[in-house]
Design a protein around this motif. Structure first.
Motif, PDB file in Angstrom:
ATOM      1  N   PHE A  50      -2.429   4.922   2.656  1.00 52.17           N
ATOM      2  CA  PHE A  50      -3.554   4.288   1.952  1.00 52.17           C
ATOM      3  C   PHE A  50      -3.709   2.810   2.305  1.00 52.17           C
ATOM      4  N   ASP A  57      -2.759   5.099  -4.482  1.00 55.21           N
ATOM      5  CA  ASP A  57      -3.186   6.461  -4.142  1.00 55.21           C
ATOM      6  C   ASP A  57      -3.556   7.219  -5.417  1.00 55.21           C
ATOM      7  N   SER A 116       4.655   6.886  -2.698  1.00 54.88           N
ATOM      8  CA  SER A 116       3.737   7.173  -3.801  1.00 54.88           C
ATOM      9  C   SER A 116       4.489   7.229  -5.120  1.00 54.88           C
ATOM     10  N   TYR A 161       0.839  -1.206   0.000  1.00 49.97           N
ATOM     11  CA  TYR A 161       0.000   0.000   0.000  1.00 49.97           C
ATOM     12  C   TYR A 161       0.866   1.245   0.000  1.00 49.97           C
ATOM     13  N   VAL A 162       0.404   2.237  -0.696  1.00 48.71           N
ATOM     14  CA  VAL A 162       1.075   3.531  -0.678  1.00 48.71           C
ATOM     15  C   VAL A 162       0.873   4.147   0.710  1.00 48.71           C
ATOM     16  N   GLU A 179      -7.575   2.726  -3.837  1.00 47.41           N
ATOM     17  CA  GLU A 179      -7.982   3.155  -2.498  1.00 47.41           C
ATOM     18  C   GLU A 179      -8.394   4.633  -2.459  1.00 47.41           C
ATOM     19  N   GLU A 180      -7.712   5.438  -3.241  1.00 48.85           N
ATOM     20  CA  GLU A 180      -8.061   6.867  -3.271  1.00 48.85           C
ATOM     21  C   GLU A 180      -9.491   7.053  -3.773  1.00 48.85           C
TER      22      GLU A 180
END
Ligand SMILES: [Zn+2]
Ligand SMILES: [Zn+2]
Length: 256
Positions: free
Chosen positions: A58, A126, A90, A54-55, A154-155
Motif C-alpha cells: 500500500f 490497508d 498489516s 505504509y502497509v 490507501e485501501e
C-alpha cells in the motif's frame, strides 16, 4: 477536530516501552495545527523529514509523492525536504479507529523532531476508517490526529479510483495528502488564523471558497470523486490547489 484524542495523549504517553527514553517525543504530541508556523517558516526548523509508514502493498505512488513535496515547497519556506519509507506488516484489521492508528504510530514511528529537523509521520493504511458508512458513500480518505501525524486510507483511495475511468489512484492520493497536510498547516482556523473569514459554516475547519483544496467534500470519497471528475472533464487533470483565502492565511502565519 480530534481534540478528544489529543487530550488523551498525556495518559497514553507513559505506557509505551518500545521507544528509548533518550528520544523526546513531546514536540510531536501536540494538537493538530499547533506546528503550523514551525512547518511553514524556517524560524525554528529548516528541514522537513517525512516518514511514510505504509502497509506492505500500500505504498503511495511516486507521482503523488512528487506532487506532495512540490506542494510543500510551494506554500512553505521549507526547501530541504526528505522522504523516508518504512514498510510495515498489516495490522489485519478491516477498519481502524484513530486511537488504534495512534497506537500503531507509537509502535512504528521512528522519526521525531531533532535539532533543526521537523519530523512528520504519515501512515498509509490497508484498512478503512471506523466511521465509514459505505452504503451512504460516506467514506473517509484521510485524517489528521496530532500536530505532525496523519493517516491516509490507501485501501479506500484505491477502491474509489477503481470506480472511475477519469480518476487515477495518484490523483486521489495527491489531493488527499495535500488536503490533510493543509490541516497540519493550520487550515482553516486550526492554528493559522484566517485573515478574512472563509470558514464553511457547515463544516468546521474547512473552506467555503469554490474549488479550494480545503473544501470539506475532499475528505470524503464521493465529494473527491465528483471534484476530480469535474476537473478531468474540463481537461484539468491535477489535484485542486489552495484558493486565495487559504493562501493568505498561510502567508500570515509564516508561509508563502
Ligand atoms: Zn479536511
Ligand atoms: Zn480555501
Amino acid at each position: 477536530m480530534f481534540l478528544g484524542l489529543a487530550v488523551s495523549c498525556s495518559k497514553d504517553s507513559g505506557e509505551d516501552g518500545t521507544i528509548p527514553v533518550s528520544i523526546d517525543k513531546t514536540a510531536n504530541l501536540k494538537t493538530t495545527g499547533d506546528s503550523a508556523n514551525e512547518i511553514l517558516s524556517n524560524n525554528t526548523f529548516d528541514k522537513l523529514l517525512i516518514e511514510i509508514a505504509y502497509v506492505a502493498g500500500f505504498r503511495p505512488t511516486s507521482n503523488a509523492m512528487t506532487d506532495f513535496v512540490s506542494f510543500l515547497k510551494q506554500h512553505s519556506f521549507k526547501q530541504d525536504i526528505e522522504v523516508v519509507y518504512k514498510e510495515l506488516p498489516s495490522p489485519n484489521e478491516e477498519k481502524l479507529t484513530l486511537d488504534e492508528i495512534f497506537d500503531l504510530e507509537k509502535e512504528n514511528r521512528t522519526i521525531y523532531n531533532d535539532g533543526s529537523t521537523l519530523a512528520i509521520y504519515i501512515y498509509f493504511a490497508d484498512a478503512s476508517s471506523e466511521d465509514d458508512k459505505e452504503e451512504e458513500e460516506l467514506v473517509t480518505l484521510g485524517a489528521v490526529y496530532l500536530n505532525t501525524s496523519m493517516v491516509i486510507y490507501e485501501e479506500t483511495i484505491r477502491t474509489l479510483a477503481s470506480k472511475s475511468t477519469l480518476v487515477s489512484v495518484g490523483d486521489v492520493e495527491t489531493a488527499t495528502l495535500n488536503h490533510e497536510f493543509g490541516h497540519l498547516l493550520g487550515l482553516v482556523d486550526l492554528g493559522s488564523i484566517p485573515v478574512n473569514n472563509h470558514e464553511d459554516v457547515d463544516a468546521e475547519n474547512h473552506c467555503n471558497v469554490e474549488g479550494c483544496l480545503m473544501r470539506a467534500e475532499l475528505q470524503f470519497g464521493a465529494g473527491m470523486k465528483k471534484m476530480l471528475e469535474n476537473r478531468a472533464s474540463k481537461g484539468i487533470a491535477d489535484a485542486p490547489g489552495l484558493g486565495p483565502e487559504c493562501i493568505l492565511d498561510l502567508q500570515a502565519n509564516g508561509g508563502r
